[in-house]
Design an enzyme around this catalytic site. Structure first.
Site, PDB file in Angstrom:
ATOM      1  N   THR A   1      17.001  14.396  43.765  1.00  0.00           N
ATOM      2  CA  THR A   1      18.370  14.558  42.882  1.00  0.00           C
ATOM      3  C   THR A   1      18.795  13.058  42.419  1.00  0.00           C
ATOM      4  O   THR A   1      18.796  12.403  43.377  1.00  0.00           O
ATOM      5  CB  THR A   1      19.534  15.161  43.906  1.00  0.00           C
ATOM      6  OG1 THR A   1      18.997  16.413  43.820  1.00  0.00           O
ATOM      7  CG2 THR A   1      20.533  15.460  43.178  1.00  0.00           C
TER       8      THR A   1
ATOM      9  N   ARG B   1      18.338  30.652  43.753  1.00  0.00           N
ATOM     10  CA  ARG B   1      18.768  29.670  44.945  1.00  0.00           C
ATOM     11  C   ARG B   1      19.862  28.695  44.308  1.00  0.00           C
ATOM     12  O   ARG B   1      19.330  27.942  43.204  1.00  0.00           O
ATOM     13  CB  ARG B   1      17.918  29.023  45.839  1.00  0.00           C
ATOM     14  CG  ARG B   1      18.082  28.169  46.845  1.00  0.00           C
ATOM     15  CD  ARG B   1      18.044  26.633  46.293  1.00  0.00           C
ATOM     16  NE  ARG B   1      18.328  25.573  47.276  1.00  0.00           N
ATOM     17  CZ  ARG B   1      18.395  24.554  47.179  1.00  0.00           C
ATOM     18  NH1 ARG B   1      18.343  23.986  45.932  1.00  0.00           N
ATOM     19  NH2 ARG B   1      18.792  23.553  48.033  1.00  0.00           N
TER      20      ARG B   1
ATOM     21  N   GLY C   1      21.653  24.845  45.273  1.00  0.00           N
ATOM     22  CA  GLY C   1      21.855  24.012  46.347  1.00  0.00           C
ATOM     23  C   GLY C   1      23.261  23.231  46.356  1.00  0.00           C
ATOM     24  O   GLY C   1      23.922  23.812  45.804  1.00  0.00           O
TER      25      GLY C   1
ATOM     26  N   THR D   1      21.781  13.580  48.341  1.00  0.00           N
ATOM     27  CA  THR D   1      20.305  14.196  48.026  1.00  0.00           C
ATOM     28  C   THR D   1      19.613  14.673  49.010  1.00  0.00           C
ATOM     29  O   THR D   1      20.017  14.355  50.202  1.00  0.00           O
ATOM     30  CB  THR D   1      19.566  12.786  47.195  1.00  0.00           C
ATOM     31  OG1 THR D   1      18.222  13.462  46.840  1.00  0.00           O
ATOM     32  CG2 THR D   1      19.341  11.747  48.046  1.00  0.00           C
ATOM     33  N   GLY D   2      18.526  15.286  48.870  1.00  0.00           N
ATOM     34  CA  GLY D   2      17.935  15.885  49.937  1.00  0.00           C
ATOM     35  C   GLY D   2      18.218  17.305  50.402  1.00  0.00           C
ATOM     36  O   GLY D   2      18.567  18.171  49.186  1.00  0.00           O
TER      37      GLY D   2
ATOM     38  N   GLY E   1      19.474  20.445  50.278  1.00  0.00           N
ATOM     39  CA  GLY E   1      21.134  20.902  49.924  1.00  0.00           C
ATOM     40  C   GLY E   1      21.700  21.813  50.932  1.00  0.00           C
ATOM     41  O   GLY E   1      22.848  21.769  51.290  1.00  0.00           O
TER      42      GLY E   1
END
Ligand code: ASP
Length: 332
Positions: free
Chosen positions: A191, A219, A221, A242-243, A245
């Protein structure tokens, strides 16, 4: 009698609070110590972004240098990655969900606390611009799926197939085993979240993503949800995530960081505390996923931290753009 009991209970909870805050103060010893210099000059204009996105941050810096707003800077910056088909985690060329659909999430938040967001948006290259339109042209904050897409067409955006040959091939390869596993630091480029402070000291932020590769259809996030993937408070500062979610959502990550700064923590301490909330949960399987945060306070002091190594940020400050490697909870 009742009132007396109440007063007693209140003072007890006051004492409990004191103990809790003393305990917190002790925990803070483990955090990066940041020396505060009250005389230090505020450092802006500034732009910070998740990951190594030099072109995005340079673009944002050009907007700021010309006296543009922080909102223009973050939107123009995010658009660079959205339009790049080689970036498989954002916009055009983003990896699809498990059914082969590229679905995009994005949000923006400005210095007045206005925000706009699109979730599960298909066929549009620049979700960040659509999110901005939601903020500026509608009475709503979030538009999802078909409604968001319809709105984008009404605003003049054109329909584009976002699934590139490369991403299609990667998805077809994935389908052989169809095993869902969050990938840590996917291509070092998840992201894109950006916060900028313009020449007038005004803050804005934006965030854009194709979400987790091969996620379930439908889905959503953290990235398009205000307070989770992005939060900006013009009086205090801003943060982006980021990462994975789901983990950011469970700890209301970006809002938490801004609130911790409000309570006096430095941006670095706030990012570290937000990561700690994730890794110190009972039975946290944090070894299997990445989360990274970047934050700035109103003065342009920054912080960034992640669970796993190899998270980095890109910053425009003092007239230059550079990529900085993040410290992490798990050391390299
Ligand atoms: N935060 C994004 C999401 O969960 C993905 C990522 O940054 O890796 O959708």
């Amino acid at each position: 009698m009742k009132r007396r009991k109440f007063i007693k209970a209140s003072s007890l909870s006051g004492a409990a609070l004191l103990v809790a805050s003393t305990a917190n103060a002790c925990q803070d010893k483990n955090q990066t110590e940041v020396k505060k210099d009250p005389e230090a000059k505020p450092s802006f204009p500034l732009a910070i972004a998740t990951w190594n996105v030099e072109r995005s941050v340079s673009t944002a810096s050009e907007v700021l240098k010309k006296g543009g707003s922080a909102l223009d800077a973050v939107v123009e910056g995010c658009k660079i990655e959205e339009a790049d088909p080689k970036n498989i985690t954002v916009g055009l060329g983003g990896l699809p969900d498990r059914d082969g659909n590229v679905t995009l999430d994005s949000c923006v938040m400005d210095n007045k606390g206005n925000c706009g967001s699109v979730v599960y948006l298909q066929n549009i290259v620049h979700p960040v611009e659509v999110a901005r339109k939601v903020m500026e042209e509608t009475p709503h904050v979030m538009l999802a799926g078909k409604g968001a897409e319809q709105f984008a067409y009404e605003m003049g955006f054109k329909k584009t197939d976002l699934l590139t040959e490369e991403s299609k091939k990667a998805w077809e390869k994935w389908k052989v085993e169809s095993k869902y596993d969050p990938i840590i630091n996917i291509e070092n480029h998840d992201t894109i979240g950006m916060i900028a402070i313009d020449n007038d000291g005004q803050l804005s932020g934006a965030c854009t993503t194709s979400g987790l590769a091969y996620k379930m259809g439908g889905r959503v996030g953290d990235s398009p949800i205000i307070g989770f993937g992005l939060f900006v408070d013009n009086e205090i500062g801003g943060a982006v995530a980021t990462g994975l979610g789901e983990e950011v959502v469970k700890t209301v990550g970006s809002f938490l960081i801004v609130e911790l700064m409000r309570q006096g923590k430095s941006p670095q301490q706030a990012c570290e505390e937000a990561i700690k909330r994730i890794v110190e949960k009972p039975n946290s399987n944090f070894k299997d996923f990445q989360v990274g945060y970047v934050a700035t306070n109103k003065r342009g002091e920054i912080g960034y931290y992640s669970i796993h190594p190899n998270f980095s940020i890109t910053i425009y400050r003092d007239g230059k753009v550079e990529n900085l490697k993040s410290k992490s909870h798990i050391s390299a």
